[in-house]
Scaffold this motif. Structure first.
Motif, PDB file in Angstrom:
ATOM      1  N   VAL A  45       0.833  -1.202   0.000  1.00  0.00           N
ATOM      2  CA  VAL A  45       0.000   0.000   0.000  1.00  0.00           C
ATOM      3  C   VAL A  45       0.869   1.254   0.000  1.00  0.00           C
ATOM      4  O   VAL A  45       0.615   2.207  -0.752  1.00  0.00           O
ATOM      5  CB  VAL A  45      -0.952   0.004   1.208  1.00  0.00           C
ATOM      6  CG1 VAL A  45      -1.684   1.336   1.315  1.00  0.00           C
ATOM      7  CG2 VAL A  45      -1.962  -1.135   1.097  1.00  0.00           C
ATOM      8  N   LEU A  76      -6.509  -5.962   2.901  1.00  0.00           N
ATOM      9  CA  LEU A  76      -6.373  -4.546   3.233  1.00  0.00           C
ATOM     10  C   LEU A  76      -7.099  -4.222   4.533  1.00  0.00           C
ATOM     11  O   LEU A  76      -6.600  -3.453   5.364  1.00  0.00           O
ATOM     12  CB  LEU A  76      -6.925  -3.699   2.084  1.00  0.00           C
ATOM     13  CG  LEU A  76      -6.108  -3.761   0.791  1.00  0.00           C
ATOM     14  CD1 LEU A  76      -6.892  -3.144  -0.357  1.00  0.00           C
ATOM     15  CD2 LEU A  76      -4.762  -3.052   0.958  1.00  0.00           C
ATOM     16  N   ILE A  88      -7.897   3.150  -2.994  1.00  0.00           N
ATOM     17  CA  ILE A  88      -7.110   1.949  -3.284  1.00  0.00           C
ATOM     18  C   ILE A  88      -7.978   1.074  -4.178  1.00  0.00           C
ATOM     19  O   ILE A  88      -9.043   0.609  -3.755  1.00  0.00           O
ATOM     20  CB  ILE A  88      -6.720   1.174  -2.012  1.00  0.00           C
ATOM     21  CG1 ILE A  88      -5.956   2.077  -1.038  1.00  0.00           C
ATOM     22  CG2 ILE A  88      -5.882  -0.051  -2.374  1.00  0.00           C
ATOM     23  CD1 ILE A  88      -5.637   1.405   0.294  1.00  0.00           C
ATOM     24  N   CYS A 132      -8.567  -2.340  -6.215  1.00  0.00           N
ATOM     25  CA  CYS A 132      -8.054  -3.710  -6.178  1.00  0.00           C
ATOM     26  C   CYS A 132      -8.799  -4.585  -7.168  1.00  0.00           C
ATOM     27  O   CYS A 132     -10.012  -4.473  -7.341  1.00  0.00           O
ATOM     28  CB  CYS A 132      -8.111  -4.299  -4.773  1.00  0.00           C
ATOM     29  SG  CYS A 132      -9.718  -4.360  -3.981  1.00  0.00           S
ATOM     30  N   CYS A 152      -3.117   2.665  -6.393  1.00  0.00           N
ATOM     31  CA  CYS A 152      -3.540   3.679  -5.443  1.00  0.00           C
ATOM     32  C   CYS A 152      -3.676   5.039  -6.114  1.00  0.00           C
ATOM     33  O   CYS A 152      -2.882   5.397  -6.994  1.00  0.00           O
ATOM     34  CB  CYS A 152      -2.529   3.781  -4.302  1.00  0.00           C
ATOM     35  SG  CYS A 152      -2.392   2.264  -3.323  1.00  0.00           S
TER      36      CYS A 152
END
Length: 203
Positions: free
Chosen positions: A26, A56, A182, A184, A191
């Motif tokens: 991250v 996360l 973020i 995914c 990001c």
């Protein structure tokens, strides 16, 4: 007893190591905006929560960080129970009260402006949104500039809101306030910190 047993499963096998590896990914992603960062999920949460989103959550969320879930994720009792057990998170009823938001259907998510924006004095009180996407490729190409970006960088995530470009431009104008994202999909994240300025969105 099976639902309860399932709630206990699927978390980090090696909590310290797995959380550190996820956190490094991250931080790398935030330092290098709009770039694909490989990430092994290391969690197996109940559907419809994505394994990366679960990882996360296990890394970033604790009992002191209220979490908002969109209707897709919040409508699952299994997801809520899994998050409560593995993170201690308490669920916020409205987006503005959440430090983190997990979005299972980004195309239908509330506007970015409806999430916590922080203040000029405390911009860190804004929200970070985790969006589960179909793919980090195949969508509308978005080109960004800003800190951590040499010249320009483009990414084409699939499944964002149709007016994402306009929303993100407004988000950038609120800097240092505004939300961070973020994204995914599959086995990677990308990001978008609020400092990333959208310079072009192709049709």
């Amino acid at each position: 007893m099976r639902p309860q047993a399932h709630m206990l499963e699927g978390g980090f096998a090696q909590p310290v190591f797995d959380a550190q590896a996820t956190f490094r990914a991250v931080m790398d992603g935030m330092a290098r905006p709009a770039r694909r960062t490989p990430l092994v999920a290391r969690t197996v949460p109940p559907l419809p929560l994505h394994p990366l989103a679960g990882a996360l959550a296990c890394t970033l969320v604790d009992a002191d960080t209220p979490v908002w879930l969109d209707p897709v994720l919040g409508g699952s009792e299994a997801v809520q129970a899994w998050l409560a057990f593995h993170t201690g998170a308490r669920v916020a009823r409205v987006p503005t009260h959440a430090a983190f938001a997990f979005i299972g259907a980004p195309a239908a998510m509330p506007p970015l402006a409806e999430f916590a924006q922080g203040t000029q004095e405390y911009p860190d009180r804004s929200a970070t949104l985790v969006l589960q996407l179909e793919s980090l490729e195949g969508g509308t190409p978005l080109t960004f500039r800003g800190p951590g970006i040499r010249d320009e960088v483009s990414i084409a995530p699939a499944g964002l809101p149709s007016d994402f470009a306009a929303q993100w431009s407004s988000n950038s104008r609120r800097f240092p306030r505004g939300v961070d994202l973020i994204l995914c999909a599959g086995e990677a994240i990308a990001c978008l910190p609020r400092s990333a300025h959208l310079v072009r969105a192709e049709d």
